[in-house]
Design a protein around this motif. Structure first.
Motif, PDB file in Angstrom:
ATOM      1  N   ILE A  85      32.644  38.673  29.038  1.00  0.00           N
ATOM      2  CA  ILE A  85      32.563  40.135  28.984  1.00  0.00           C
ATOM      3  C   ILE A  85      31.357  40.633  29.770  1.00  0.00           C
ATOM      4  CG2 ILE A  85      32.151  42.112  27.456  1.00  0.00           C
ATOM      5  CD1 ILE A  85      33.827  40.560  25.334  1.00  0.00           C
ATOM      6  N   VAL A  86      30.213  39.990  29.595  1.00  0.00           N
ATOM      7  CA  VAL A  86      28.999  40.396  30.321  1.00  0.00           C
ATOM      8  C   VAL A  86      29.183  40.171  31.817  1.00  0.00           C
ATOM      9  CG1 VAL A  86      26.554  39.897  30.663  1.00  0.00           C
ATOM     10  CG2 VAL A  86      27.468  40.069  28.352  1.00  0.00           C
ATOM     11  N   ALA A  87      29.801  39.052  32.193  1.00  0.00           N
ATOM     12  CA  ALA A  87      30.026  38.779  33.613  1.00  0.00           C
ATOM     13  C   ALA A  87      30.909  39.851  34.240  1.00  0.00           C
ATOM     14  CB  ALA A  87      30.652  37.396  33.792  1.00  0.00           C
ATOM     15  N   SER A  88      31.922  40.300  33.508  1.00  0.00           N
ATOM     16  CA  SER A  88      32.775  41.372  34.010  1.00  0.00           C
ATOM     17  C   SER A  88      31.969  42.647  34.194  1.00  0.00           C
ATOM     18  CB  SER A  88      33.939  41.632  33.056  1.00  0.00           C
ATOM     19  OG  SER A  88      34.786  40.522  33.004  1.00  0.00           O
ATOM     20  N   GLY A  89      31.089  42.923  33.243  1.00  0.00           N
ATOM     21  CA  GLY A  89      30.223  44.095  33.346  1.00  0.00           C
ATOM     22  C   GLY A  89      29.285  43.998  34.533  1.00  0.00           C
ATOM     23  N   LEU A  90      28.783  42.806  34.784  1.00  0.00           N
ATOM     24  CA  LEU A  90      27.887  42.601  35.926  1.00  0.00           C
ATOM     25  C   LEU A  90      28.646  42.833  37.227  1.00  0.00           C
ATOM     26  CD1 LEU A  90      25.155  41.779  37.041  1.00  0.00           C
ATOM     27  CD2 LEU A  90      25.856  39.398  36.835  1.00  0.00           C
ATOM     28  N   ARG A  91      29.863  42.328  37.305  1.00  0.00           N
ATOM     29  CA  ARG A  91      30.664  42.528  38.512  1.00  0.00           C
ATOM     30  C   ARG A  91      30.901  44.023  38.742  1.00  0.00           C
ATOM     31  NH1 ARG A  91      34.881  39.588  37.369  1.00  0.00           N
ATOM     32  NH2 ARG A  91      36.098  41.312  36.548  1.00  0.00           N
ATOM     33  N   GLU A  92      31.229  44.738  37.667  1.00  0.00           N
ATOM     34  CA  GLU A  92      31.442  46.179  37.783  1.00  0.00           C
ATOM     35  C   GLU A  92      30.168  46.874  38.252  1.00  0.00           C
ATOM     36  OE1 GLU A  92      32.766  47.453  33.971  1.00  0.00           O
ATOM     37  OE2 GLU A  92      34.683  46.432  34.141  1.00  0.00           O
ATOM     38  N   CYS A  93      29.049  46.438  37.715  1.00  0.00           N
ATOM     39  CA  CYS A  93      27.771  47.060  38.082  1.00  0.00           C
ATOM     40  C   CYS A  93      27.451  46.814  39.554  1.00  0.00           C
ATOM     41  CB  CYS A  93      26.660  46.501  37.192  1.00  0.00           C
ATOM     42  SG  CYS A  93      25.058  47.270  37.483  1.00  0.00           S
ATOM     43  N   MET A  94      27.730  45.602  40.015  1.00  0.00           N
ATOM     44  CA  MET A  94      27.409  45.250  41.395  1.00  0.00           C
ATOM     45  C   MET A  94      28.324  45.966  42.390  1.00  0.00           C
ATOM     46  SD  MET A  94      24.812  43.330  41.064  1.00  0.00           S
ATOM     47  CE  MET A  94      24.594  42.537  42.621  1.00  0.00           C
ATOM     48  N   THR A  95      29.600  46.121  42.025  1.00  0.00           N
ATOM     49  CA  THR A  95      30.547  46.737  42.946  1.00  0.00           C
ATOM     50  C   THR A  95      30.633  48.245  42.759  1.00  0.00           C
ATOM     51  OG1 THR A  95      32.434  46.455  41.451  1.00  0.00           O
ATOM     52  CG2 THR A  95      31.971  44.655  42.991  1.00  0.00           C
TER      53      THR A  95
END
Length: 89
Positions: A56-66
């Protein structure tokens, strides 16, 4: 939860597995099983929950980066991501 369908499916799979493992731990305790067996299964539940949280956190990080949240919301800030990471630590 926002994310791509594959990530959501993985998280749900891990949570369902943890749910089943936890039910097994409860049954083991009720049956009076050996402490070592119970703790081993409890550790497996904990790892499954951690992996779901990290996904879940990794998905959030991807969203934040993109900058792409998929639902029109603002991406998470660095501080929000840090809090999520620390919550799992």
């Amino acid at each position: 939860m926002v994310g791509d369908e594959a990530s959501i499916a993985q998280v749900l799979n891990r949570l369902r597995r943890a749910h089943g493992q936890l039910a097994g731990v409860i049954a083991m305790i009720e049956a009076g099983r050996d402490c070592k067996d119970v703790v081993t299964q409890l550790a497996a539940v904990s790892r499954a929950l951690d992996r779901a949280g990290f996904k879940i956190v990794a998905s959030g990080l991807r969203e934040c980066m993109t900058g792409e949240t998929g639902d029109g919301r603002e991406p998470m800030t660095e501080e929000e991501l840090e809090k999520l990471f620390l919550a799992l630590a």
